[in-house]
Design a protein around this motif. Sequence first.
Motif, PDB file in Angstrom:
ATOM      1  N   TYR A 278       0.857  -1.185   0.000  1.00 15.40           N
ATOM      2  CA  TYR A 278       0.000   0.000   0.000  1.00 15.40           C
ATOM      3  C   TYR A 278       0.892   1.233   0.000  1.00 15.40           C
ATOM      4  O   TYR A 278       1.697   1.426   0.915  1.00 15.40           O
ATOM      5  CB  TYR A 278      -0.903   0.013   1.230  1.00 15.40           C
ATOM      6  CG  TYR A 278      -1.590   1.349   1.436  1.00 15.40           C
ATOM      7  CD1 TYR A 278      -2.598   1.774   0.567  1.00 15.40           C
ATOM      8  CD2 TYR A 278      -1.214   2.182   2.487  1.00 15.40           C
ATOM      9  CE1 TYR A 278      -3.216   2.999   0.750  1.00 15.40           C
ATOM     10  CE2 TYR A 278      -1.840   3.411   2.685  1.00 15.40           C
ATOM     11  CZ  TYR A 278      -2.828   3.813   1.806  1.00 15.40           C
ATOM     12  OH  TYR A 278      -3.435   5.030   1.983  1.00 15.40           O
ATOM     13  N   GLY A 280      -0.574   4.403  -0.896  1.00 15.36           N
ATOM     14  CA  GLY A 280      -1.610   5.366  -1.223  1.00 15.36           C
ATOM     15  C   GLY A 280      -2.584   4.769  -2.218  1.00 15.36           C
ATOM     16  O   GLY A 280      -3.738   5.175  -2.312  1.00 15.36           O
ATOM     17  N   SER A 281      -2.079   3.776  -2.974  1.00 14.64           N
ATOM     18  CA  SER A 281      -2.898   2.950  -3.857  1.00 14.64           C
ATOM     19  C   SER A 281      -2.365   1.526  -3.729  1.00 14.64           C
ATOM     20  O   SER A 281      -1.512   1.248  -2.880  1.00 14.64           O
ATOM     21  CB  SER A 281      -2.822   3.453  -5.305  1.00 14.64           C
ATOM     22  OG  SER A 281      -1.488   3.352  -5.795  1.00 14.64           O
TER      23      SER A 281
END
Length: 369
Positions: A278, A280-281
Motif C-alpha cells: 500500500y 496510497g494505492s
Amino acid sequence: MYARTAAPPNGPVRVVLLVMGMLAALLAAAIPTAGPAHAAVPDQYGFAYLDNPTPPPGYVPDPSRQWGSWASPSTNPVKVDQIGLGSYVVHFPQIASRQGIAHTTAVNRVPHWCQIAGWQPVGSGEDVYVNCYLPSGAPDNSSFTVLFTTSTGAPSTRTGSYGYVHSDISGAVLTQYNSAGAVNSVSKGATGIWKVWLPSLGVSTFAGNLQVTAVDPKQGARCKVSDWVPGASGQTVEVACHNASNAPYDTQWTLSYAYQRAVHGPAFPPKSFGHLWYNGSLPPLTNYNSSGATNTLGGSGAPFAVTMPSVAVPSDTAQATAFGKGPEYCGFPIPWGRTSGTVQLSVSCYGPGGKAVKAPFFTAYTSAF
C-alpha cells in the motif's frame, strides 16, 4: 595395487559398439541434456510466532504458526527462551547456517517494534536473537513473528524471482542471494541511508514485495524501505533506518525481495501465499495472491485490514515493513486470522511517540504448504 582394465573389443563386437556409440551421440545432440543440479530455494528455512511474550524456558510457540525445512517439524518444534526484558532467542532445529537472513515483526496491541539482534549456528540448529522495544526505546516484552531463511546454488529457473541482502553499517554485503545468479550490491549514503541494487530481479514496473529488518545487538533500531525504483535490468531499493529518538541511524539490516514468490524464497510449493503493498494505492503487480484471487485493503489505517482469499493454510507466517522517508514503523496488533480459507491481516503503523498513523507499508503472508 593398480586397477585392472578390460581389453579393447575387436571384430563384430567392436563394430556393434561403434554403431551404438554413434547412435548415442546423435540422441544426445537431438535431446537437450538436463542442466546442473540446483540447490533448493531456500536451502533451509524456519519460521515461528511467539504467542507468549513471557515464555517459560524451552517454550514451544503456537504450533499452527511455526514450521521449517528440517525433518518432522511437527514433532521437533521451534523453541524459544527469554534471556532478558524484551530479549529472546529462537531455536530452529537442524538448519545450522552461517549465511542467510532473518526478519521479525512485532505482534502487539500496544505500539512496539522488534528487531534482530543476530543469529548463529548452535550444534545442528540455528539460534536467532530478537529484541523488542517500546516507542521510547525501552526494552519491553512482546509477541513477534520471526523468519530465518538461507539460499545458495545455481540460478533458479522457477517462477518469479527472489533475492536478499544482509548489509553492515558501511554497506559491505555480509551475505546475499540472487535467484538470477547475479550479485546484489549496496552503497552507503547519508546517515541511516543505503541504496541496494538487485540486478536481474523483478520487472520494469512495481511488482513483488520487499521486507526490511534492523539488525543491532546493542541499541533499538528500526529499518524500512524509503524508496523503490523498478527497472527492466533490476530493482533499486533505498533502505532507511532510525533510532528510538526518530533520528537517522547507522546499523546493520536485512532486506529481501520476492516477485511471485513466498517471502522466504520458494515458489509453488508453497501453494498458498500472498503479499500486498500500500503506497496510497495498490499497484497491481505488488498485490499478489497465489490462488489467483484478489487481495483487498480496508480499514482506516488504525489498523489497516488486509484480506487474502483462498490461501489460509496452517502452518503459516507473516511479516510487515513500513514504506516512506520518515521514521514511521509498522507491525501487527493481533495475529492473523483464518476463516474459510481466507487470511485476515491487521497492520498498524506508528509515528513518533507511538502515535497511530496511516503510513504506507508492505506485508507478506505464506503457508508452509
